[in-house]
Structures are given as C-alpha cells and as structure tokens.
Design an enzyme around this catalytic site. Structure first.
Site, PDB file in Angstrom:
ATOM      1  N   HIS A 126       0.812  -1.222   0.000  1.00 18.15           N
ATOM      2  CA  HIS A 126       0.000   0.000   0.000  1.00 18.15           C
ATOM      3  C   HIS A 126       0.848   1.276   0.000  1.00 18.15           C
ATOM      4  O   HIS A 126       0.310   2.355  -0.261  1.00 18.15           O
ATOM      5  CB  HIS A 126      -0.919   0.047   1.223  1.00 18.15           C
ATOM      6  CG  HIS A 126      -1.983  -0.986   1.231  1.00 18.15           C
ATOM      7  ND1 HIS A 126      -2.838  -1.196   0.172  1.00 18.15           N
ATOM      8  CD2 HIS A 126      -2.336  -1.897   2.184  1.00 18.15           C
ATOM      9  CE1 HIS A 126      -3.675  -2.185   0.465  1.00 18.15           C
ATOM     10  NE2 HIS A 126      -3.388  -2.621   1.683  1.00 18.15           N
ATOM     11  N   ASP A 163      -2.936 -10.685  -2.068  1.00 16.96           N
ATOM     12  CA  ASP A 163      -3.472 -10.123  -0.836  1.00 16.96           C
ATOM     13  C   ASP A 163      -4.948  -9.777  -1.033  1.00 16.96           C
ATOM     14  O   ASP A 163      -5.385  -9.465  -2.144  1.00 16.96           O
ATOM     15  CB  ASP A 163      -2.678  -8.863  -0.482  1.00 16.96           C
ATOM     16  CG  ASP A 163      -2.962  -8.348   0.920  1.00 16.96           C
ATOM     17  OD1 ASP A 163      -2.163  -8.648   1.823  1.00 16.96           O
ATOM     18  OD2 ASP A 163      -3.965  -7.643   1.105  1.00 16.96           O
TER      19      ASP A 163
END
Length: 348
Positions: A126, A163
């Site tokens: 991220h 993920d």
C-alpha cells in the site's frame, strides 16, 4: 530438495504499532516458531537482511517521504495515517524488510537459491511514493523490482499480488511502463478503493496492469481458476525474467479483515501454479514477500504450506482443488477479464 531461502530477522519484531493492532509482531513470531518445528528445521536456507540503500528507496519513494520515516527512528509513536504508525524500531525494520527482499532476489537470480520467501514486516504494497498507507511503510516489492531492473539488468518482471486488499502503491509505481506487469486479485469494493477492472495501465504501460476485483466469498475455486484461465496465458505470453509475489494471507477463510475463503491448500495450489509458470518462463525464479494476514494461526499454517511447495516437500495439483461444479462467479470474472484485456494479450 529445492534450495529455498527465507528472509528471517528478529529485528522485525521491533516494529510495533500499539496494543491490539492486528499488524503485530506475533504474526511473524508464529511463523518463525513454525520454521523451527521438527519437520521444517534445516530444510530452508536463512537469508540475513541488510538495510536497503537510500538511492534504491528513492527509485520508488520521494526524498521528503524517506526523510520523514528516517526522522521517526528511536522515537515513540509517530502517526503516519489513521491505521499506520511507527515505534522506535520501525524505521530499521522497514529498511531491513526492503533490503531483505532485494537480497532474496539477488540470491535467486544468481542461482544460489531456486526460490525464496521474504518473511518480513512491516508489509509494503500500500505504500505510495509520498506516503504510508494501510500498515505499510516502504513498498518492499516495488523496491525489489527496481533492484532487479537497475542492478540485475532485468526488463520483464511479473508481480502477482494475492493479498485481499489491492496493492495500490505497487500499481502506481509501475502503471505507466511495460517492464513490470502487475496482476492483482483482491476483494472489491474494499480498502483502499482502487483496483477496478478498468485500471489497466496508462501510456506505455497500458495493458500491463491486470486487476481482477472479486466479490466477497471467493475461495480456492475462484482463485485457482483465475490463475489458470487469466494469469497463466498472460504470464506465458509476457515471458517474465523473474516472478515476484506479494503474498498476503488475509484472503484466508476466517481472517478478521477479509471476506474470502481461501484454504491453506488453496495457497499451496496458487504457489504451485506460480512455480509452474516460472518454470516455463524464467527457470523457476520466484521470490515471495509477506504482506497481510491477520488470523495468526491460519497465516502460520498457510505459510507452511507455501514453503513446503517452494522447497519440494509437497506437490499440490491445483486442478484437484477446483470445485467440479461450475462457478458462476469464476465464469463472469474470466469473461470480464477477457473483455478488458483480450486486446492486449492474444492468449486470452
């Protein structure tokens, strides 16, 4: 036995974001304890990480952001966003996490290892050029890809991200170039809000971002089916020189932050599928790095299954895990992927 390496260092435990935070040292402590089980000990080669060099960090992150993280070293809690903070040891852990991924890539590329798994924290996918996000400080896998480009001379790298959350930082690092192909399966709509089908790259990178947004409830059949029907033909056509995997285990059934139903055996099947693609394209060169996963026992057991596949201690046949009944969701996702990406990849 396949030569499989694991990046392991107890300094990763020094990154601590406070009591009750799900991204906690216990995640990695449980995995490291599993590595010392009688059936795993001495089966894997330990890789000692070194801190990543600043000039390499700057290929992914802006100088003011790197300086901001450096300024937190040795200080008590510094909040970077509502979900992400640092402790006195966080900066060193983040340097070691990115550096460990690079060292694993170097050893696999050189042939010293067949494959590797960087068991590191904090996670990375991220993290954006200018900011931390979603528990992530430095974008470990993006830094690793830049290392492979700049120091190893590779010009076709495939990043697979399984993920449960979309790897916004990784996508944004490479979406305007063709030297890195980014493929992501993720729950959608969900944090961080990116990763729609239509996000397919820009400019010279158009077609080299492949997002497969999934509805909640998907499991082994959908993930393995998409790997076979969408990822595999694209990967074989792209012919990467190295495959990197953002291996998040929050799509495990029962993860407190996810809504998926992948099993430990499903992760083994995905690993085997990736290994087969790598064997066809790049002499089996695969490096995984740990991202999310917050059911500590489920993550531990799933990581063990992945490591057993990598090391040749088990051989899972992905097709055996597919539900023999037709999955309407799988069919719809495959058709949508072909609609969006068929003009870029003839194999679809």
């Amino acid at each position: 036995m396949t030569r499989t390496g694991v990046v392991r260092d107890e300094r990763f435990f020094e990154h601590y974001m406070g009591a009750y935070h799900v991204e906690c040292p216990e995640r990695l402590e449980a995995i490291y304890a599993m590595l010392d089980d009688h059936d795993m000990v001495n089966r894997l080669q330990a890789i000692s990480p070194s801190p990543v060099a600043r000039d390499l960090l700057l290929t992914v992150h802006a100088p003011p952001y790197v300086d901001r993280l450096a300024s937190t070293a040795g200080k008590n809690y510094t909040y970077l966003d509502p979900d992400t903070q640092t402790s006195p040891g966080s900066y060193e852990a983040a340097l070691l996490a990115a550096g460990g991924v690079c060292e694993a890539i170097n050893l696999v590329h050189s042939g010293a290892l067949n494959n590797a798994f960087a068991l590191v924290r904090p996670p990375g996918h991220h993290a954006e050029r200018l900011r931390a996000m979603g528990f992530c400080l430095f974008n470990n896998i993006a830094v690793g890809a830049r290392y492979a480009q700049k120091h190893l001379g590779l010009h076709r790298i495939l990043i697979i991200d399984w993920d449960v959350h979309h790897g916004n930082g990784t996508q944004h690092s490479f979406e305007e170039e063709s030297s890195v192909l980014y493929f992501s399966t993720h729950q959608y709509p969900f944090y961080p809000g990116t990763g729609s089908f239509r996000e397919a790259g820009r400019g010279h990178g158009e077609g080299f971002t492949v997002n497969i947004p999934l509805p909640p409830g998907c499991g082994d059949t959908e993930y393995l089916g998409l790997f076979d029907k969408v990822l595999k033909p694209i990967a074989l056509e792209y012919a990467p020189q190295l495959i990197l995997v953002s291996a998040g285990f929050d799509c495990y059934g029962g993860d407190p932050l996810g809504g998926m139903n992948v099993t430990c055996e499903g992760f083994a099947g995905m690993t085997r599928a990736v290994m087969e693609m790598a064997r066809s394209c790049c002499q089996g060169k695969v490096v995984l790095t740990l991202e999310g996963g917050y059911n500590i026992e489920g993550q531990r057991d799933s990581v063990k299954q992945v490591l057993m596949e990598l090391a040749g201690m088990s051989h899972t046949e992905p097709s055996n895990l597919l539900n023999k009944r037709t999955s309407r969701i799988l069919d719809e996702l495959t058709e949508k992927a072909r609609e969006i990406h068929g003009r870029f990849w003839s194999g679809l």
